[in-house]
Design an enzyme around this catalytic site. Structure first.
Site, PDB file in Angstrom:
ATOM      1  N   TYR A   1     -27.058  -3.246 -34.938  1.00  0.00           N
ATOM      2  CA  TYR A   1     -25.699  -3.379 -35.465  1.00  0.00           C
ATOM      3  C   TYR A   1     -25.765  -3.643 -36.959  1.00  0.00           C
ATOM      4  O   TYR A   1     -26.620  -4.406 -37.417  1.00  0.00           O
ATOM      5  CB  TYR A   1     -24.934  -4.517 -34.776  1.00  0.00           C
ATOM      6  CG  TYR A   1     -24.531  -4.190 -33.373  1.00  0.00           C
ATOM      7  CD1 TYR A   1     -23.439  -3.368 -33.124  1.00  0.00           C
ATOM      8  CD2 TYR A   1     -25.226  -4.681 -32.289  1.00  0.00           C
ATOM      9  CE1 TYR A   1     -23.058  -3.046 -31.826  1.00  0.00           C
ATOM     10  CE2 TYR A   1     -24.859  -4.369 -30.993  1.00  0.00           C
ATOM     11  CZ  TYR A   1     -23.768  -3.558 -30.779  1.00  0.00           C
ATOM     12  OH  TYR A   1     -23.390  -3.241 -29.495  1.00  0.00           O
TER      13      TYR A   1
ATOM     14  N   TYR B   1     -28.718   8.505 -33.022  1.00  0.00           N
ATOM     15  CA  TYR B   1     -29.893   8.510 -32.158  1.00  0.00           C
ATOM     16  C   TYR B   1     -30.395   9.927 -31.897  1.00  0.00           C
ATOM     17  O   TYR B   1     -31.605  10.164 -31.880  1.00  0.00           O
ATOM     18  CB  TYR B   1     -29.611   7.756 -30.852  1.00  0.00           C
ATOM     19  CG  TYR B   1     -29.423   6.284 -31.104  1.00  0.00           C
ATOM     20  CD1 TYR B   1     -30.437   5.522 -31.683  1.00  0.00           C
ATOM     21  CD2 TYR B   1     -28.227   5.645 -30.803  1.00  0.00           C
ATOM     22  CE1 TYR B   1     -30.265   4.177 -31.954  1.00  0.00           C
ATOM     23  CE2 TYR B   1     -28.054   4.293 -31.065  1.00  0.00           C
ATOM     24  CZ  TYR B   1     -29.072   3.570 -31.640  1.00  0.00           C
ATOM     25  OH  TYR B   1     -28.900   2.238 -31.909  1.00  0.00           O
TER      26      TYR B   1
END
Length: 175
Positions: free
Chosen positions: A96, A141
């Protein structure tokens, strides 16, 4: 210059602060206020975070801009992993970054650190779960070589949300 440092036992409150803030920034618009408050209180309590930091199978790292915490990473091995619990894998449970630092490669630095930990631990793959309604994270990702292999349910209050489970093989990296 951003730095990534392992969380020390005296930084639990800093970890709590950056954890709550980044989770809220990322998901508050998509969830009810009561679900968000309940989740933050139970999952980012000092007691819960202390237990996670003390778990030998988990490691936390904070990204710093000078003296300001701007993001964090949590990785898990063995039984500390949330699902697969494979000895050959490293789970990225959390990456995060504060919204003010999106686009400044902080997430990439944290991911690179997770990759380095996996290589140092001689893991054959990395895996993670990412919310299906977080296209920015999914693209991140995928860009880093992860591919979807399954889904799982993430409980947010009474709501069940679907996470896409993604994996990256590390066989392309030299020992």
């Amino acid at each position: 210059m951003f730095r990534i440092l392992k969380v020390s036992p005296i930084e639990i409150e800093t970890l709590q602060e950056i954890g709550k803030k980044t989770f809220f920034e990322t998901f508050a618009d998509s969830n009810s206020e009561s679900d968000m408050q309940q989740y933050l209180e139970s999952n980012f309590s000092l007691q819960k975070l202390q237990g996670e930091v003390d778990n030998a199978g988990s490691q936390f790292f904070i990204a710093w801009d000078g003296t300001a915490a701007i993001g964090y990473l949590k990785v898990n091995t063995g039984l500390a992993q949330t699902e697969l619990q494979e000895n050959s894998s490293l789970e990225i449970e959390r990456i995060y970054v504060l919204q003010d630092y999106h686009g400044k490669k902080v997430g990439q630095l944290l991911y690179g650190h997770a990759l380095q930990v996996a290589i140092e631990l001689n893991k054959s793959s990395l895996w993670l779960g990412v919310w299906e309604n977080n296209p920015r994270a999914i693209r991140f990702y995928e860009k880093n070589g992860f591919v979807a292999f399954d889904t799982h349910i993430f409980k947010m209050g009474d709501e069940e949300q679907t996470d896409i489970m993604m994996r990256k093989s590390l066989s392309d990296f030299p020992d």
